[in-house]
Enzyme design. Structure first.
Site, PDB file in Angstrom:
ATOM      1  N   LYS A 264       0.863  -1.186   0.000  1.00 30.49           N
ATOM      2  CA  LYS A 264       0.000   0.000   0.000  1.00 30.49           C
ATOM      3  C   LYS A 264       0.898   1.234   0.000  1.00 30.49           C
ATOM      4  O   LYS A 264       1.708   1.417   0.908  1.00 30.49           O
ATOM      5  CB  LYS A 264      -0.901   0.009   1.243  1.00 30.49           C
ATOM      6  CG  LYS A 264      -1.632   1.340   1.481  1.00 30.49           C
ATOM      7  CD  LYS A 264      -2.534   1.317   2.722  1.00 30.49           C
ATOM      8  CE  LYS A 264      -3.102   2.707   3.026  1.00 30.49           C
ATOM      9  NZ  LYS A 264      -3.990   2.737   4.216  1.00 30.49           N
ATOM     10  N   ASP A 269      -2.515  10.351   3.406  1.00 28.29           N
ATOM     11  CA  ASP A 269      -3.910   9.966   3.600  1.00 28.29           C
ATOM     12  C   ASP A 269      -4.627  11.009   4.463  1.00 28.29           C
ATOM     13  O   ASP A 269      -4.552  10.964   5.685  1.00 28.29           O
ATOM     14  CB  ASP A 269      -3.968   8.580   4.271  1.00 28.29           C
ATOM     15  CG  ASP A 269      -5.405   8.101   4.475  1.00 28.29           C
ATOM     16  OD1 ASP A 269      -6.328   8.712   3.901  1.00 28.29           O
ATOM     17  OD2 ASP A 269      -5.589   7.099   5.211  1.00 28.29           O
ATOM     18  N   LYS A 276     -10.030  13.148   7.884  1.00 32.49           N
ATOM     19  CA  LYS A 276      -9.563  12.779   9.223  1.00 32.49           C
ATOM     20  C   LYS A 276      -9.503  14.015  10.108  1.00 32.49           C
ATOM     21  O   LYS A 276      -9.340  15.127   9.601  1.00 32.49           O
ATOM     22  CB  LYS A 276      -8.137  12.198   9.131  1.00 32.49           C
ATOM     23  CG  LYS A 276      -8.042  10.813   8.543  1.00 32.49           C
ATOM     24  CD  LYS A 276      -6.581  10.357   8.527  1.00 32.49           C
ATOM     25  CE  LYS A 276      -6.435   8.972   7.928  1.00 32.49           C
ATOM     26  NZ  LYS A 276      -7.090   7.910   8.703  1.00 32.49           N
ATOM     27  N   GLU A 348      -9.315   3.705   2.188  1.00 33.61           N
ATOM     28  CA  GLU A 348      -8.816   3.782   0.807  1.00 33.61           C
ATOM     29  C   GLU A 348      -7.753   2.732   0.488  1.00 33.61           C
ATOM     30  O   GLU A 348      -7.607   2.340  -0.663  1.00 33.61           O
ATOM     31  CB  GLU A 348      -8.266   5.182   0.544  1.00 33.61           C
ATOM     32  CG  GLU A 348      -6.807   5.437   0.969  1.00 33.61           C
ATOM     33  CD  GLU A 348      -6.572   5.321   2.482  1.00 33.61           C
ATOM     34  OE1 GLU A 348      -7.547   5.417   3.239  1.00 33.61           O
ATOM     35  OE2 GLU A 348      -5.413   5.105   2.891  1.00 33.61           O
ATOM     36  N   ARG A 350      -7.535  -0.456   1.084  1.00 33.39           N
ATOM     37  CA  ARG A 350      -8.082  -1.707   0.535  1.00 33.39           C
ATOM     38  C   ARG A 350      -8.498  -1.539  -0.915  1.00 33.39           C
ATOM     39  O   ARG A 350      -8.458  -2.486  -1.706  1.00 33.39           O
ATOM     40  CB  ARG A 350      -9.242  -2.186   1.426  1.00 33.39           C
ATOM     41  CG  ARG A 350     -10.396  -1.241   1.503  1.00 33.39           C
ATOM     42  CD  ARG A 350     -11.270  -1.489   2.722  1.00 33.39           C
ATOM     43  NE  ARG A 350     -10.691  -0.973   3.960  1.00 33.39           N
ATOM     44  CZ  ARG A 350     -11.271  -1.052   5.157  1.00 33.39           C
ATOM     45  NH1 ARG A 350     -12.452  -1.647   5.284  1.00 33.39           N
ATOM     46  NH2 ARG A 350     -10.687  -0.557   6.213  1.00 33.39           N
TER      47      ARG A 350
HETATM   48  N1  BES Z   1      -4.116   4.767   6.884  1.00 30.24           N
HETATM   49  C1  BES Z   1      -5.240   4.497   7.713  1.00 30.24           C
HETATM   50  C2  BES Z   1      -4.932   3.529   8.858  1.00 30.24           C
HETATM   51  C3  BES Z   1      -3.913   3.982   9.866  1.00 30.24           C
HETATM   52  C4  BES Z   1      -4.328   4.551  11.050  1.00 30.24           C
HETATM   53  C5  BES Z   1      -2.580   3.776   9.663  1.00 30.24           C
HETATM   54  C6  BES Z   1      -3.403   4.950  11.998  1.00 30.24           C
HETATM   55  C7  BES Z   1      -1.651   4.162  10.618  1.00 30.24           C
HETATM   56  C8  BES Z   1      -2.057   4.745  11.785  1.00 30.24           C
HETATM   57  C9  BES Z   1      -6.371   3.911   6.882  1.00 30.24           C
HETATM   58  O1  BES Z   1      -6.428   4.338   5.571  1.00 30.24           O
HETATM   59  C10 BES Z   1      -7.655   4.335   7.523  1.00 30.24           C
HETATM   60  O2  BES Z   1      -7.904   5.504   7.523  1.00 30.24           O
HETATM   61  N2  BES Z   1      -8.411   3.376   8.052  1.00 30.24           N
HETATM   62  C11 BES Z   1      -9.628   3.668   8.692  1.00 30.24           C
HETATM   63  C12 BES Z   1     -10.657   2.698   8.164  1.00 30.24           C
HETATM   64  C13 BES Z   1     -12.068   3.041   8.563  1.00 30.24           C
HETATM   65  C14 BES Z   1     -12.512   4.322   7.859  1.00 30.24           C
HETATM   66  C15 BES Z   1     -12.967   1.897   8.167  1.00 30.24           C
HETATM   67  C16 BES Z   1      -9.421   3.502  10.188  1.00 30.24           C
HETATM   68  O3  BES Z   1      -8.629   2.660  10.591  1.00 30.24           O
HETATM   69  O4  BES Z   1     -10.006   4.273  10.937  1.00 30.24           O
HETATM   70 ZN    ZN Z   2      -4.662   4.938   4.725  1.00 32.88          ZN
HETATM   71 MN    MN Z   3      -7.503   6.143   5.343  1.00 30.31          MN
END
Ligand code: BES
Ligand code: ZN
Ligand code: MN
Length: 498
Positions: A264, A269, A276, A348, A350
């Site tokens: 990935k 992000d 976020k 995103e 996935r």
């Molecule tokens: N890049 C993030 C996950 C992440 C969080 C990586 C903290 C490193 C540290 C990923 O893209 C994400 O935002 N995931 C969301 C998924 C949710 C919206 C279903 C998450 O984990 O909150």
């Molecule tokens: Zn991410």
């Molecule tokens: Mn994300």
């Protein structure tokens, strides 16, 4: 601690300069080589040890600044416990601890890599040297000023004194290759997103060509032709073009199926339209740690001329909110033909991996696919920063990964997959949706990936907690860890070469 490291091996008889680091086993047992060097300050050392209650316990240290009777700026004694109990990881850690004891003012240091009971094999000394290298890393290229009392970072020469120089140098060859791969991955992860956006990332991967890696870059037009609308949807709100980079190292038998690694590579992000919160968002420059690991791994395999055919594929995008950005409710058709309803644009990773997994699987027919991704915050809730999440459709591959994790200290913990979880990503309007709710968030993310791998043995490593921001260790003081490079290099070395 100085950054620029010059690492050398020399015989045990070498005369130490500057800082001297020796190993000491339980009940104050030194190797013959250490005793010889320390003879002039034997008394001082014994008194210092007694004064400090130092007995050589593993992990303990005794430090004497400007010892009398011997021409050194500092003498450091590292306790190692019982020499014969030491394993690979212990030697790597010892090297890291030793490097950490060298002050920034020092320009030369010697580590006597020898044990009282003998038994320091060439591999052990080489592992120790790897630890030195990993610990010496710092990401300071954007520091133009130093605090007043901080020494200018300069080159430090670290000499590892060993019983057989040639044998240790030989053993160090492959470790240096892997170590450089780890440092490469750390550099990529630490780099800010205004510098490292998809095209610049792809350009840097081009450097691997020097090692004999074939590098192919697919731009947006090429990915459109292939129908990679899930990946492209994530990047469509960004000013930077998305990129798919394919690396190939062909060190194995001609025509034998490759092993494949998928990363990935979300260069930043923001969450997209499902934006976020501001606090901590800067860490999302590291949302390409999976891709960085794949690059570091391919570099390592090529540099040590691994006898394996390997493919690395990284999906590089930037997830931004914009007038052109993807919306919640949008439905995209992936390269595989399956459709995905976007519920949350922050899920995103996935989407990117869905297209890259399908592409690699259909184009290369690999022996197995392993993807690495900073995929979910939920994996940090579940496992903290000490284990990466492991998901697999194949027990043999999972077991091999777990073993490689224990050997290298890059530990994994397996989590389940199953039909009940899979159901949670069924969608009313499309074949699936991109989130499955809060419960079991790391698992439902993995379930989506699994829908794009068919029958190929596959494992998914969720490295959100281990790739970056993990606690500092004896072998890493930087924010980025380079997690996965040593692990996957070991998997290949132990099971897929010949
Ligand atoms: N890049 C993030 C996950 C992440 C969080 C990586 C903290 C490193 C540290 C990923 O893209 C994400 O935002 N995931 C969301 C998924 C949710 C919206 C279903 C998450 O984990 O909150
Ligand atoms: Zn991410
Ligand atoms: Mn994300």
């Amino acid at each position: 601690m100085p950054t620029a490291l010059k690492l050398e091996f020399a015989p045990l008889t070498t005369t130490p300069k500057g800082v001297l680091i020796v190993l000491c086993e339980e009940s104050l047992k030194y190797s013959a080589a250490a005793r010889k060097v320390l003879e002039p300050c034997e008394d001082l050392l014994a008194r210092a040890a007694a004064a400090d209650g130092f007995k050589g316990k593993n992990g303990s240290a005794l430090e004497i600044v400007a010892p009398t009777g011997i021409d050194l700026t500092r003498l450091v004694v590292l306790g190692v416990g019982k020499g014969r109990d030491l394993k690979e990881q212990d030697f790597v850690k010892l090297g890291g601890i030793a490097m950490g004891k060298i002050p920034s003012a020092a320009s030369a240091a010697t580590i006597i890599a020898d044990l009282a009971g003998g038994g320091m094999e060439p591999a052990d000394a080489a592992d120790l040297a790897l630890g030195v290298r990993l610990r010496a890393y710092a990401f300071d290229r954007y520091k133009t000023k130093r605090k007043e009392n901080e020494e200018q970072a300069k080159e430090v020469k670290v000499t590892v004194a060993v019983a057989g120089v040639a044998a240790v140098e030989k053993a160090f060859g492959s470790r240096k290759a892997v170590g450089d791969g780890v440092l490469q991955a750390r550099d990529l992860v630490n780099e800010p997103a205004n510098v490292l956006y998809p095209e610049e990332f792809a350009r840097r991967v081009g450097d691997l060509k020097k090692l004999g890696v074939q590098v192919e870059v697919l731009d947006v037009a090429a990915m459109k032709k292939l129908g990679m609308n899930a990946l492209l949807g994530v990047g469509q709100g960004s000013e930077h073009e998305s990129q798919l980079v394919i690396m190939r190292w062909n060190g194995g038998k001609k025509g034998s199926d490759p092993v494949a690694f998928i990363g990935k590579g979300v260069c930043f992000d923001t969450g997209g339209i499902s934006i976020k919160p501001a606090s901590g968002m800067e860490d999302m420059k590291g949302d390409m740690a999976g891709a960085a690991c794949v690059v570091g791994l391919l570099q390592a395999l090529a540099a040590r001329k691994a006898r394996v055919n390997a493919v690395g594929a990284i999906g590089l995008v930037e997830n931004m909110p914009d007038g052109k950005a993807q919306r919640p409710g949008d439905i995209v058709t992936t390269m595989s033909g399956q459709t995905i309803e976007i519920i949350n644009t922050d899920a995103e990773g996935r989407l990117v991996l869905a297209d890259v997994l399908h592409y690699v699987n259909t184009r290369f027919k690999p022996k197995f696919m392993i993807d690495l991704a900073t995929l979910t915050g939920a994996i940090i809730v579940a496992l903290g920063h000490e284990h990466a999440g492991l998901f697999a459709n194949d027990d043999k591959l999972a077991d091999r990964l777990l073993k490689a994790g224990i050997a290298t200290g890059e530990r994994l913990w397996r989590l389940p997959l199953g039909a009940e979880y899979d159901k949670k990503i069924d969608s009313k309007y499309a074949d699936m949706k991109n989130t499955g709710g809060r419960d079991g968030g790391s698992i439902t993310a993995a379930q989506l990936l699994q829908r794009f791998v068919d029958k190929t043995p596959w494992a998914h490593l969720d490295i959100a907690g281990t790739g970056m921001g993990s606690p500092q260790t004896d072998t890493n003081k930087s924010w980025a860890s380079g997690f996965g490079v040593r692990l996957l290099d070991r998997l290949v070395a132990d099971y897929y070469e010949k």
